[in-house]
Scaffold this motif. Structure first.
Motif, short mmCIF file in Angstrom:
data_model
loop_
_atom_site.label_atom_id
_atom_site.label_comp_id
_atom_site.label_asym_id
_atom_site.label_seq_id
_atom_site.Cartn_x
_atom_site.Cartn_y
_atom_site.Cartn_z
N MET A 1 0.84 -1.19 0.00
CA MET A 1 0.00 0.00 0.00
C MET A 1 0.88 1.24 0.00
O MET A 1 1.87 1.32 0.75
CB MET A 1 -0.92 0.01 1.23
N SER A 2 0.54 2.23 -0.83
CA SER A 2 1.31 3.45 -0.90
C SER A 2 1.04 4.33 0.32
O SER A 2 0.04 4.17 1.02
CB SER A 2 0.95 4.22 -2.18
N TRP A 3 1.95 5.31 0.54
CA TRP A 3 1.75 6.23 1.66
C TRP A 3 0.47 7.03 1.48
O TRP A 3 -0.27 7.26 2.45
CB TRP A 3 2.95 7.17 1.76
N LEU A 4 0.19 7.47 0.25
CA LEU A 4 -1.01 8.27 0.02
C LEU A 4 -2.26 7.47 0.34
O LEU A 4 -3.18 7.96 1.02
CB LEU A 4 -1.05 8.76 -1.44
N ARG A 5 -2.30 6.21 -0.10
CA ARG A 5 -3.46 5.37 0.18
C ARG A 5 -3.57 5.09 1.68
O ARG A 5 -4.68 5.10 2.25
CB ARG A 5 -3.31 4.05 -0.59
N ALA A 6 -2.44 4.83 2.34
CA ALA A 6 -2.47 4.56 3.77
C ALA A 6 -2.97 5.77 4.55
O ALA A 6 -3.77 5.64 5.48
CB ALA A 6 -1.07 4.16 4.25
N LEU A 7 -2.52 6.96 4.16
CA LEU A 7 -2.98 8.18 4.86
C LEU A 7 -4.46 8.42 4.63
O LEU A 7 -5.19 8.84 5.54
CB LEU A 7 -2.16 9.38 4.39
N LYS A 8 -4.94 8.16 3.41
CA LYS A 8 -6.36 8.33 3.13
C LYS A 8 -7.19 7.35 3.95
O LYS A 8 -8.23 7.71 4.52
CB LYS A 8 -6.63 8.13 1.64
N ASP A 9 -6.74 6.10 4.05
CA ASP A 9 -7.50 5.10 4.81
C ASP A 9 -7.52 5.43 6.30
O ASP A 9 -8.57 5.29 6.96
CB ASP A 9 -6.89 3.72 4.60
N THR A 10 -6.38 5.85 6.86
CA THR A 10 -6.37 6.17 8.28
C THR A 10 -7.19 7.41 8.57
O THR A 10 -7.86 7.49 9.61
CB THR A 10 -4.93 6.38 8.77
N ALA A 11 -7.16 8.40 7.65
CA ALA A 11 -7.98 9.60 7.86
C ALA A 11 -9.46 9.25 7.82
O ALA A 11 -10.26 9.77 8.62
CB ALA A 11 -7.65 10.64 6.80
N ARG A 12 -9.84 8.37 6.92
CA ARG A 12 -11.25 7.97 6.83
C ARG A 12 -11.68 7.22 8.08
O ARG A 12 -12.77 7.45 8.61
CB ARG A 12 -11.45 7.10 5.59
N SER A 13 -10.83 6.32 8.56
CA SER A 13 -11.19 5.57 9.77
C SER A 13 -11.23 6.46 11.00
O SER A 13 -11.95 6.18 11.96
CB SER A 13 -10.20 4.42 9.99
N ALA A 14 -10.47 7.56 10.98
CA ALA A 14 -10.40 8.44 12.15
C ALA A 14 -11.73 9.12 12.44
O ALA A 14 -12.08 9.35 13.59
CB ALA A 14 -9.31 9.49 11.95
N VAL A 15 -12.48 9.45 11.39
CA VAL A 15 -13.73 10.20 11.58
C VAL A 15 -14.94 9.29 11.45
O VAL A 15 -16.07 9.77 11.37
CB VAL A 15 -13.81 11.36 10.57
N THR A 16 -14.73 7.98 11.45
CA THR A 16 -15.85 7.05 11.38
C THR A 16 -16.53 6.96 12.74
O THR A 16 -15.87 6.82 13.77
CB THR A 16 -15.36 5.65 10.95
#
Length: 681
Positions: free
Chosen positions: A1-16
């Motif tokens: 997984m790329s850094w950009l994808r990892a950051l997007k996934d963690t940001a999305r999970s953060a506000v879930t």
């Protein structure tokens, strides 16, 4: 997984926002304790002491919401006392020397990071105490005041503990839920086996129930009767369900016997659900008549014979015991294997120190987390003082609160804390501008914010941070600090602390992906030891090896759960797989899960103690044990295991004359070949 994808996934999970069962009464009790402390502090001691005691009561209540099986009053007292000590020592060191306080902060955060070796609850409480300490050391102005503030902080923890003792809410609720969840999981498993005879079972609920049943001697004397024994029965039901459903050692895949097995599995699911409901709510067991009728006549004439009939009779007897045990006031006592002793807090200290020493190695994720936490909090403290803001402690406080030993939680919490802080300070600012609250109204608003945080804290970190931020604004406003003196500083420095936490993990990571092969090797070795322990029982039915089998099974569950958690963490990391692709990991995990399941079915059909030994079983057990240990080394070294010694030992058992043993042992070899095939890809 790329850094950009990892950051997007963690940001999305953060506000879930998660859907979870709320506990408003427990939250109200914690808020009442906070209100009592704030009110008494304002009336008798002034706003400074009130703020200190409020922080103590606030943090003590948070400690009681952690997933721990220790008594809640103990958690509240431990949090309050440790925070009081941290505050007093912090003030003594930092009152006149910023450099000395910086050194203390580095040591304190390093120790808080190492506290994760003793478990998540200890790590969370230690991190929270360090973060709150950064605020509370700024409130006193003399050593005498510092001692008074420390005493008030400890008093806040005492108040929360007393409220829990005086006003218990759903006593033993977490233990009831854990046991009920285990029974409900087995009920779902029984229903799935009707249509998928080789369905997988997640052992996590059974492991959680075991942790919940591990009690201190004082807890064991007070435990309700319906919580005795049911977990041990649930452990024994699972292999019986699997063996009854499996066509390899049970009835054919279709026909009247299979229909009867489906009826039995459906009735078992109904009975287990009824027991789970009764235990969860402390009520009588209500089992529908049709299910009871099925269980009372499990064999139905000649439909079931041999091993399936024995499994059906065994299932009916176990379910009858479960239903009897689940009834409130049943009077059932715990079996020896159900009496699990948890050390008291004084006896836990040497165990915790031993766990910490075990993590003092260069490849330990806990040690890396401690080093990271110490470096980032120190850097945040220096940067906070260098920036043209007040309240420099907010940067290291944000870092300490968001940092965790793994990548996903650290990054998602950093995003969630900043988003929650923005929303919380905006909400608090609007309320302050609208109401212009005085000292007592600010205290009331702080209590309301804390109540909402306690109520919603399990729905997501971002949601809880909204009300934590509002709580801090109102609490500091109670002491005369204007909102425009705190809000800009808090937002900016929270951003600094979150960014530092993320950069710290990127520069000094503890990736799980490279350790996947080690986790898989550990699971392989544990599976091999368990299967070999079961086979030894066939070789010596009269031997006293039950404890060996049980310990091996628990080791399999622990390594399987560790593997699953590692795979989940690795899936979100921005690093390459390094020799074990996601597809290979999934297929290897499936092969080992099948291996454990087939060994469990063999265990369900162990011969009686007076039965003759199965020829060749001892040689097969030793071949399997040796090959599994060798395979674990080969997996770590990125080689594919070879199982030829196991196949040769199985061929020598061909004339054993024990069909269940031969079928089960053959399935074990097939599972081992599946593992090797997965690692070849």
């Amino acid at each position: 997984m790329s850094w950009l994808r990892a950051l997007k996934d963690t940001a999305r999970s953060a506000v879930t926002v998660e859907r979870t069962r709320l506990e408003p009464l427990v939250a109200a009790r914690a808020a009442v304790g906070l209100a009592l402390v704030i009110g008494a502090g304002l009336v008798f001691l002034g706003p400074g002491a009130a703020a200190s005691s409020a922080f103590g009561a606030f943090q003590a209540a948070i400690a009681t919401f952690q997933r721990s099986w220790r008594p809640r009053p103990v958690l509240a007292l431990a949090s309050g006392v440790t925070l009081a000590v941290s505050t007093f020592v912090g003030y003594l060191v930092g009152a006149s020397h910023t450099a000395a306080f910086l050194a203390l902060l580095a040591v304190w955060t390093f120790l808080a990071g190492l506290a994760w070796a003793a478990g998540p609850t200890a790590g969370i409480i230690a991190s929270g105490n360090v973060a709150i300490m950064l605020v509370t050391v700024t409130l006193p102005t003399s050593v005498a005041q510092a001692a008074g503030h420390a005493a008030m902080i400890a008093a806040g923890g005492v108040v929360q503990a007393l409220l829990i003792v005086l006003f218990p809410i759903r006593r033993w609720g977490s233990q009831r839920d854990a046991l009920a969840d285990a029974l409900a999981a087995e009920a779902d498993y029984a229903r799935r086996l009707r249509h998928e005879p080789r369905a997988a079972f997640d052992p996590q609920p059974l492991m959680t129930a075991r942790a919940a049943a591990t009690l201190t001697p004082r807890q064991a004397r007070r435990r309700p009767a319906e919580l005795h024994g049911a977990r041990g029965l649930a452990e024994r039901i699972r292999p019986v369900l699997a063996s009854l459903a499996d066509p390899a050692v049970g009835v054919p895949a279709e026909g009247p016997a299979r229909d009867r097995v489906r009826e039995l599995l459906a009735a078992a699911g109904t009975a287990l659900d009824a027991a789970a409901r009764a235990i969860r709510h402390g009520e009588e067991v209500r089992l529908p008549g049709p299910a009871l009728g099925v269980l009372r006549a499990p064999d139905t004439g000649e439909l079931l014979t041999g091993a399936p009939r024995r499994a059906a009779l065994r299932l009916a007897a176990l379910l009858d015991d479960v239903l009897e045990t689940a009834a409130p006031g049943s009077g059932r006592t715990a079996s020896p294997e159900d009496s699990l002793v948890r050390p008291t807090l004084p006896r836990l200290v040497p165990l915790a120190l031993r766990a910490v020493r075990a993590e003092l190695r260069s490849d330990s994720p806990i040690l890396r987390h401690a080093v990271r936490l110490s470096a980032v909090s120190s850097a945040g403290y220096v940067i906070g003082h260098a920036l043209p803001f007040g309240h420099a402690y907010w940067a290291p406080m944000a870092s300490v609160m968001v940092m965790r030993p793994d990548f996903g939680q650290t990054y998602s919490r950093a995003v969630a804390r900043f988003a929650g802080t923005l929303a919380g300070v905006a909400l608090a600012t609007g309320v302050v501008q609208l109401l212009q609250p005085g000292r007592y109204l600010s205290g009331l608003l702080a209590v309301v914010s804390a109540f909402l945080m306690y109520t919603l804290m399990r729905t997501g970190y971002a949601v809880s941070q909204v009300f934590v931020s509002a709580y801090v604004v109102f609490l500091l406003g109670m002491g005369g600090t204007r909102w425009d003196q705190t809000v800009p500083d808090r937002v900016a420095l929270t951003l600094v602390g979150g960014v530092l936490a993320m950069v710290g993990y990127a520069l000094y990571p503890a990736w799980e992906t490279p350790r996947l092969r080690t986790r898989l090797a550990d699971w392989t070795a544990a599976d091999g030891r368990y299967a070999a322990a079961v086979l030894r029982r066939y070789a010596d039915p009269s031997g006293a090896r039950r404890a060996e089998v049980r310990e091996a099974l628990l080791a399999v569950r622990a390594t399987r759960i560790a593997w699953r958690e590692a795979v989940a963490r690795a899936a979100g990391e921005p690093v390459r797989h390094r020799g074990l692709s996601r597809d290979a990991a999934e297929r290897a995990g499936d092969a080992l899960a099948r291996l454990g399941r087939d060994a469990m079915i063999l265990e369900a059909h162990l011969p009686d103690r007076d039965a003759p030994p199965v020829p060749g079983a001892a040689a097969l057990a030793e071949a399997l044990a040796g090959s599994a240990e060798r395979a674990a080394r080969e997996i770590r070294e990125r080689r594919v295991p070879d199982w030829e010694p196991v196949r040769a030992a199985l061929a020598a058992c061909a004339a054993a004359g024990h069909p269940v043993f031969l079928e089960g042992a053959g399935q074990l070899v097939t599972d081992l070949d599946r593992l090797s095939a997965a690692l070849e890809s």
